[in-house]
Design an enzyme around this catalytic site. Structure first.
Site, PDB file in Angstrom:
ATOM      1  N   CYS A 104       0.892  -1.161   0.000  1.00  0.00           N
ATOM      2  CA  CYS A 104       0.000   0.000   0.000  1.00  0.00           C
ATOM      3  C   CYS A 104       0.919   1.196   0.000  1.00  0.00           C
ATOM      4  CB  CYS A 104      -0.919   0.029   1.224  1.00  0.00           C
ATOM      5  SG  CYS A 104      -1.855   1.589   1.250  1.00  0.00           S
ATOM      6  N   CYS A 107      -0.448   4.123   2.564  1.00  0.00           N
ATOM      7  CA  CYS A 107      -0.493   3.929   4.018  1.00  0.00           C
ATOM      8  C   CYS A 107      -0.253   2.459   4.336  1.00  0.00           C
ATOM      9  CB  CYS A 107      -1.791   4.456   4.625  1.00  0.00           C
ATOM     10  SG  CYS A 107      -3.280   3.923   3.786  1.00  0.00           S
ATOM     11  N   SER A 108      -1.285   1.748   4.760  1.00  0.00           N
ATOM     12  CA  SER A 108      -1.051   0.370   5.188  1.00  0.00           C
ATOM     13  C   SER A 108      -2.251  -0.520   4.907  1.00  0.00           C
ATOM     14  CB  SER A 108      -0.727   0.350   6.683  1.00  0.00           C
ATOM     15  OG  SER A 108      -1.792   0.955   7.395  1.00  0.00           O
ATOM     16  N   CYS A 109      -3.018  -0.239   3.855  1.00  0.00           N
ATOM     17  CA  CYS A 109      -4.195  -1.047   3.535  1.00  0.00           C
ATOM     18  C   CYS A 109      -3.767  -2.507   3.339  1.00  0.00           C
ATOM     19  CB  CYS A 109      -4.889  -0.520   2.290  1.00  0.00           C
ATOM     20  SG  CYS A 109      -5.517   1.163   2.513  1.00  0.00           S
TER      21      CYS A 109
HETATM   22 FE    FE Z   1      -3.591   2.314   2.260  1.00  0.00          FE
END
Ligand code: FE
Length: 200
Positions: A104, A107-109
């Site tokens: 991602c 971010c951190s999906c």
């Molecule tokens: Fe994300």
């Protein structure tokens, strides 16, 4: 893009979360038991073993494999897998010629219902930036040396779509039971930064 999905995290995020939790509990909006249950769910109950079960099923059941690749969200629901941070899951299959990996960039999906919570490195800026620019080098540093002929496809997760890599079934696993196959499927092999374990 939703704020939840793609705003960068402030450094004092844990303090802010604690403060919000306190205010919401005091206002009677949530019970602390509820929050504890949610944390327990994602730390202890939902995890890579669920994704591994789905991959093993795809390895032994050709019809399920097709359904998984066609519409993973629906196929996973057949196994009782689904929920927040995984409302839409897309499964991408590794082959002899194509290796898939997930990142991602913003971010951190991450597909929580199949893999649980993301590892720290998945959320780190170097992984997010470099995985799209030089995936072969990043994978090699993580211990995955791919043949130069193998095409690498990098999938950028979003708040809307999360990806699950279906790794290749390891050689020597012919004739193994589904449950034993699932034990070969590592978290990293479903992110695309590793391979499944070899049968012992
Ligand atoms: Fe994300």
């Amino acid at each position: 893009m939703t704020a939840e999905g793609h705003d960068s995290a402030p450094a004092d995020i844990e303090l802010r979360v604690a403060a919000l939790e306190k205010v919401m509990i005091e206002a009677g909006l949530v019970a602390s038991d509820t929050i504890d249950a949610i944390v327990d769910t994602y730390e202890n109950q939902v995890g890579p073993h669920l994704g591994a079960a789905a991959v093993a099923r795809a390895w032994v059941d050709e019809d399920f494999r097709r359904r998984l690749l066609d519409d993973a969200t629906t196929a996973l629901a057949e196994l009782g897998i689904g929920g927040v941070q995984g409302e839409v899951v897309v499964a991408v299959e590794n082959t002899e010629r194509v290796h898939n990996a997930v990142v991602c960039t913003l971010c951190s999906c991450y597909p929580w219902p199949v893999l649980g919570l993301p590892p720290a490195w998945y959320k780190s800026p170097p992984y997010r930036a470099r995985m799209v620019r030089e995936p072969r080098a990043v994978l090699a540093e993580m211990g995955l040396q791919l043949d130069p002929d193998v095409e690498i496809r990098v999938w950028d997760s979003t708040a809307e779509i999360r990806y699950l890599v279906v790794p290749r079934r390891p050689a020597g696993s012919e004739g193994m039971e589904e449950e034993d196959l699932a034990a070969l499927v590592t978290r990293d092999s479903m992110i695309g930064t590793g391979e499944p374990r070899l049968p012992s």
